[in-house]
Design a protein around this motif. Sequence first.
Motif, PDB file in Angstrom:
ATOM      1  N   ALA A 200       0.829  -1.203   0.000  1.00 15.40           N
ATOM      2  CA  ALA A 200       0.000   0.000   0.000  1.00 15.40           C
ATOM      3  C   ALA A 200       0.866   1.257   0.000  1.00 15.40           C
ATOM      4  O   ALA A 200       0.572   2.242  -0.702  1.00 15.40           O
ATOM      5  CB  ALA A 200      -0.930  -0.017   1.212  1.00 15.40           C
ATOM      6  N   ARG A 201       1.954   1.234   0.782  1.00 12.33           N
ATOM      7  CA  ARG A 201       2.859   2.396   0.788  1.00 12.33           C
ATOM      8  C   ARG A 201       3.502   2.580  -0.585  1.00 12.33           C
ATOM      9  O   ARG A 201       3.671   3.710  -1.059  1.00 12.33           O
ATOM     10  CB  ARG A 201       3.941   2.204   1.849  1.00 12.33           C
ATOM     11  CG  ARG A 201       3.442   2.354   3.277  1.00 12.33           C
ATOM     12  CD  ARG A 201       4.609   2.533   4.244  1.00 12.33           C
ATOM     13  NE  ARG A 201       5.499   1.381   4.224  1.00 12.33           N
ATOM     14  CZ  ARG A 201       5.369   0.324   5.026  1.00 12.33           C
ATOM     15  NH1 ARG A 201       4.376   0.287   5.902  1.00 12.33           N
ATOM     16  NH2 ARG A 201       6.220  -0.679   4.968  1.00 12.33           N
ATOM     17  N   ALA A 202       3.868   1.467  -1.222  1.00 12.76           N
ATOM     18  CA  ALA A 202       4.462   1.565  -2.551  1.00 12.76           C
ATOM     19  C   ALA A 202       3.482   2.164  -3.548  1.00 12.76           C
ATOM     20  O   ALA A 202       3.872   2.920  -4.453  1.00 12.76           O
ATOM     21  CB  ALA A 202       4.920   0.186  -3.023  1.00 12.76           C
ATOM     22  N   ALA A 203       2.201   1.840  -3.396  1.00  4.95           N
ATOM     23  CA  ALA A 203       1.191   2.416  -4.286  1.00  4.95           C
ATOM     24  C   ALA A 203       1.072   3.913  -4.075  1.00  4.95           C
ATOM     25  O   ALA A 203       0.969   4.689  -5.033  1.00  4.95           O
ATOM     26  CB  ALA A 203      -0.158   1.743  -4.043  1.00  4.95           C
ATOM     27  N   GLU A 204       1.096   4.340  -2.812  1.00  3.64           N
ATOM     28  CA  GLU A 204       0.997   5.767  -2.517  1.00  3.64           C
ATOM     29  C   GLU A 204       2.189   6.540  -3.045  1.00  3.64           C
ATOM     30  O   GLU A 204       2.071   7.708  -3.435  1.00  3.64           O
ATOM     31  CB  GLU A 204       0.877   5.969  -1.008  1.00  3.64           C
ATOM     32  CG  GLU A 204      -0.412   5.417  -0.420  1.00  3.64           C
ATOM     33  CD  GLU A 204      -0.419   5.463   1.089  1.00  3.64           C
ATOM     34  OE1 GLU A 204       0.608   5.915   1.668  1.00  3.64           O
ATOM     35  OE2 GLU A 204      -1.433   5.062   1.697  1.00  3.64           O
ATOM     36  N   ALA A 205       3.345   5.875  -3.085  1.00  2.35           N
ATOM     37  CA  ALA A 205       4.567   6.551  -3.547  1.00  2.35           C
ATOM     38  C   ALA A 205       4.819   6.381  -5.036  1.00  2.35           C
ATOM     39  O   ALA A 205       5.839   6.840  -5.548  1.00  2.35           O
ATOM     40  CB  ALA A 205       5.767   6.005  -2.767  1.00  2.35           C
TER      41      ALA A 205
ATOM     42  N   PRO B 240       2.699  -0.770  -7.689  1.00  2.00           N
ATOM     43  CA  PRO B 240       3.657  -1.249  -8.698  1.00  2.00           C
ATOM     44  C   PRO B 240       3.795  -2.768  -8.689  1.00  2.00           C
ATOM     45  O   PRO B 240       4.047  -3.373  -9.732  1.00  2.00           O
ATOM     46  CB  PRO B 240       4.959  -0.558  -8.303  1.00  2.00           C
ATOM     47  CG  PRO B 240       4.790  -0.181  -6.871  1.00  2.00           C
ATOM     48  CD  PRO B 240       3.333   0.088  -6.685  1.00  2.00           C
ATOM     49  N   VAL B 241       3.631  -3.384  -7.539  1.00  2.00           N
ATOM     50  CA  VAL B 241       3.690  -4.842  -7.433  1.00  2.00           C
ATOM     51  C   VAL B 241       2.473  -5.315  -6.642  1.00  2.00           C
ATOM     52  O   VAL B 241       2.493  -5.366  -5.411  1.00  2.00           O
ATOM     53  CB  VAL B 241       4.987  -5.323  -6.751  1.00  2.00           C
ATOM     54  CG1 VAL B 241       5.001  -6.850  -6.666  1.00  2.00           C
ATOM     55  CG2 VAL B 241       6.207  -4.837  -7.498  1.00  2.00           C
ATOM     56  N   PRO B 242       1.376  -5.668  -7.318  1.00  2.00           N
ATOM     57  CA  PRO B 242       0.197  -6.173  -6.595  1.00  2.00           C
ATOM     58  C   PRO B 242       0.466  -7.543  -5.999  1.00  2.00           C
ATOM     59  O   PRO B 242       1.299  -8.309  -6.497  1.00  2.00           O
ATOM     60  CB  PRO B 242      -0.884  -6.222  -7.674  1.00  2.00           C
ATOM     61  CG  PRO B 242      -0.136  -6.361  -8.956  1.00  2.00           C
ATOM     62  CD  PRO B 242       1.152  -5.615  -8.773  1.00  2.00           C
ATOM     63  N   LEU B 243      -0.248  -7.850  -4.930  1.00  2.00           N
ATOM     64  CA  LEU B 243      -0.094  -9.123  -4.236  1.00  2.00           C
ATOM     65  C   LEU B 243      -1.154 -10.114  -4.711  1.00  2.00           C
ATOM     66  O   LEU B 243      -2.325  -9.760  -4.875  1.00  2.00           O
ATOM     67  CB  LEU B 243      -0.230  -8.916  -2.730  1.00  2.00           C
ATOM     68  CG  LEU B 243       0.732  -7.916  -2.080  1.00  2.00           C
ATOM     69  CD1 LEU B 243       0.413  -7.762  -0.594  1.00  2.00           C
ATOM     70  CD2 LEU B 243       2.180  -8.360  -2.274  1.00  2.00           C
TER      71      LEU B 243
ATOM     72  N   HIS C 194      -6.253   1.178  -5.050  1.00  2.00           N
ATOM     73  CA  HIS C 194      -4.935   1.252  -5.685  1.00  2.00           C
ATOM     74  C   HIS C 194      -4.439  -0.093  -6.205  1.00  2.00           C
ATOM     75  O   HIS C 194      -3.280  -0.207  -6.584  1.00  2.00           O
ATOM     76  CB  HIS C 194      -3.909   1.853  -4.713  1.00  2.00           C
ATOM     77  CG  HIS C 194      -4.315   3.193  -4.173  1.00  2.00           C
ATOM     78  ND1 HIS C 194      -4.745   4.223  -4.979  1.00  2.00           N
ATOM     79  CD2 HIS C 194      -4.366   3.658  -2.895  1.00  2.00           C
ATOM     80  CE1 HIS C 194      -5.044   5.277  -4.223  1.00  2.00           C
ATOM     81  NE2 HIS C 194      -4.827   4.945  -2.964  1.00  2.00           N
ATOM     82  N   GLY C 195      -5.297  -1.095  -6.200  1.00  2.00           N
ATOM     83  CA  GLY C 195      -4.894  -2.386  -6.741  1.00  2.00           C
ATOM     84  C   GLY C 195      -3.767  -3.038  -5.969  1.00  2.00           C
ATOM     85  O   GLY C 195      -2.851  -3.623  -6.566  1.00  2.00           O
ATOM     86  N   VAL C 196      -3.830  -2.962  -4.637  1.00  2.86           N
ATOM     87  CA  VAL C 196      -2.817  -3.629  -3.812  1.00  2.86           C
ATOM     88  C   VAL C 196      -2.858  -5.137  -4.057  1.00  2.86           C
ATOM     89  O   VAL C 196      -1.829  -5.808  -4.069  1.00  2.86           O
ATOM     90  CB  VAL C 196      -3.031  -3.293  -2.326  1.00  2.86           C
ATOM     91  CG1 VAL C 196      -2.193  -4.199  -1.427  1.00  2.86           C
ATOM     92  CG2 VAL C 196      -2.700  -1.830  -2.063  1.00  2.86           C
ATOM     93  N   PHE C 197      -4.069  -5.658  -4.284  1.00  2.00           N
ATOM     94  CA  PHE C 197      -4.218  -7.078  -4.585  1.00  2.00           C
ATOM     95  C   PHE C 197      -4.429  -7.261  -6.082  1.00  2.00           C
ATOM     96  O   PHE C 197      -5.176  -6.509  -6.716  1.00  2.00           O
ATOM     97  CB  PHE C 197      -5.390  -7.677  -3.806  1.00  2.00           C
ATOM     98  CG  PHE C 197      -5.168  -7.678  -2.324  1.00  2.00           C
ATOM     99  CD1 PHE C 197      -4.305  -8.597  -1.737  1.00  2.00           C
ATOM    100  CD2 PHE C 197      -5.803  -6.747  -1.510  1.00  2.00           C
ATOM    101  CE1 PHE C 197      -4.081  -8.592  -0.377  1.00  2.00           C
ATOM    102  CE2 PHE C 197      -5.598  -6.735  -0.145  1.00  2.00           C
ATOM    103  CZ  PHE C 197      -4.720  -7.663   0.432  1.00  2.00           C
ATOM    104  N   ALA C 198      -3.751  -8.250  -6.645  1.00  2.00           N
ATOM    105  CA  ALA C 198      -3.840  -8.507  -8.083  1.00  2.00           C
ATOM    106  C   ALA C 198      -5.268  -8.888  -8.452  1.00  2.00           C
ATOM    107  O   ALA C 198      -5.942  -9.615  -7.719  1.00  2.00           O
ATOM    108  CB  ALA C 198      -2.869  -9.625  -8.475  1.00  2.00           C
TER     109      ALA C 198
END
Length: 472
Positions: free
Chosen positions: A52-57, A66-69, A455-459
Motif C-alpha cells: 500500500a505504501r508503494a502504491a501511494e509513492a 507497482p507490485v500487486p499481491l 490502488h490495486g494492492v491485490f492482483a
Amino acid sequence: MTTSRTDAPAAPDSPAASASPPETGRFRPRQLAGLLRPRTVEEVVGHVRAAARAAEASPDGGGSAPVPLHPVSTGRNWGLGSALPVRDGAAVLDLSGLDRIREIDTLRGYAVVEPGVTQDLLAQRLTGTDRVLNLTGASRHTSIIGNILERGVGLHRTRAEDLAGLELVLADGQRVRTGWWPAPGGPAVVQPHGSGPSLNHLFTQASWAAVTAAVVRLRPRPRTVTVLPLTFPADRLNAAVDVLREWTAGHLVPATTKIYDPVAARTYGVRDRYLAHLALTGDPEVTDALTRIVGDRVRAPGSPFEHASPGAADADVHAAYAGRPDPADTLFRRKTGGCCARCLDRERGLLMFLPLVPFRGTAAAEAAGLVRDATADCTAGVTMNVLDADTVDHVVTIGFTPGDPEAARRAHRALDRLHTAFATRGWLPYRSDVDHPLPPHTALHRRLRDALDPHGVFARGRVEGPQPPPAP
C-alpha cells in the motif's frame, strides 16, 4: 525465485522476479515479481502495508500498486492455474505457512482454521469426535479455506455453506472479521450471516483482501454411511438423469449424487458405462429403508439402472463420505494414476472446465454432446455433482502429456471450444481459469472493488477480466 519475509515488497525488476513454475494446466507462464511466505498474520499485514505504501509513492500519485499481491492458500487450484495470477507482475503471497487450527468446538459445530490447514489435517483432529468436515473429492492435502473461497463443492453440500466467518487483511493493512466469530459475550449460536448486511460472500471469489482465517462449520458425524453404486449405458443418460432428479426432488436421495461418465467411472473399476454414487447417511433404520426403496426402483421394469459391484463404491469412497482422514490420499491418487499432491503440477497435464447445467435429462445429454465435440482430439472425463433439484455442476477434466507441447496446445484449444460452446447455451462456469477470467457482473461489483482496494494492492483475479464498457 527467492523468498521474502520482510515488509519490503519485491520490485518487478529485482532479482526475485522470474517466470512462474510449472503447473498442471500448462497455461501461459506469468512473470512474477517475487514470492512472499509469511508465517503469521502480522507478517501478512506487513506485506500488505508495504504494498500500500508503494502504491501511494508510485509515480502516478497512488493510482496503482507497482507490485500487486496475489494471495494463495496452498496453491493447489489444479486445472485452473494452480497458484498463477491472472496478470504478469504480481508477487505471490503464499499463505500456506499459516497452518494453525486455532480452535475446534464440537458442541457448537465449528473450527477456526488458517489458510494452510488442509482437509486431512482437520479430519485427523476430528477423529473420535461427533463432528466431521465436509470433505471434497480432491486431494486431502488441499486447503479448506482455498476451496471455500472458490465456492467449491463438497461431498455433502457446497463449501459456501460451510463458511461461518472470515478474518481478513484489507488493502490498507487493517484486520477485520465478517460473519460469525466465537467471542465472550457474543452470540452463542453459530450464525454465518451475523447481524445486519451479510458480508462473508463479499470476499469469496474476490480479490479485494487476504483471508488469514475462517470459521468453518462442521457436520454431525453420521451413524451410518451407505454409498449405492448404480450404472447405466450411455444411451440411457437422458432417462437416468430425469429419474435421479425425481428422486432428489422427492427427497428419496439427498442432493449429493455424483454421476461419472464412462471415462471418469474407470477410477472406480466401471468400464463403458456411466456410474452414479448415491450417498445415504443417517440412522441405520433410515438408510436401510431408503436402500430398500431405491433397490426396488432399480429393479422395476423400465428402470435405466443396474446395481454395480460393491467395488464401484469401496471402502475408500465410504471413508470420504464418512469424513475419515486419509493421509495417504488413496482415492485422489487413484484418480491421478498414482501421482501425489506434491508432484501433480510437475508430472501431470490437466485442464478443468466447470459449468453449471440444468438438472434435466435433455440438458445432460446436450452437455455430453458439447463436451464430446469440443474434446474430440483429447481425453476428457466428466463428473456431474448434483447441487439441488434444479442444478448440476459439471467437472470436465482434460488430461494431456505435460512434456508434449502439441498435446498441451490441443488441450487448450479444446478448453477454448468448451467455453464458447457452453456460453452459447448460457451454461457458464461457476469457477474459471487464469486464461478465461470472468468480468464483474455489475457496476456495483466494480464500485465495491474500487472502494475496498482503490490502488490495486491485490492482483485482479479470475472473476475480474477485461473491463466491460460503462453502463449507459
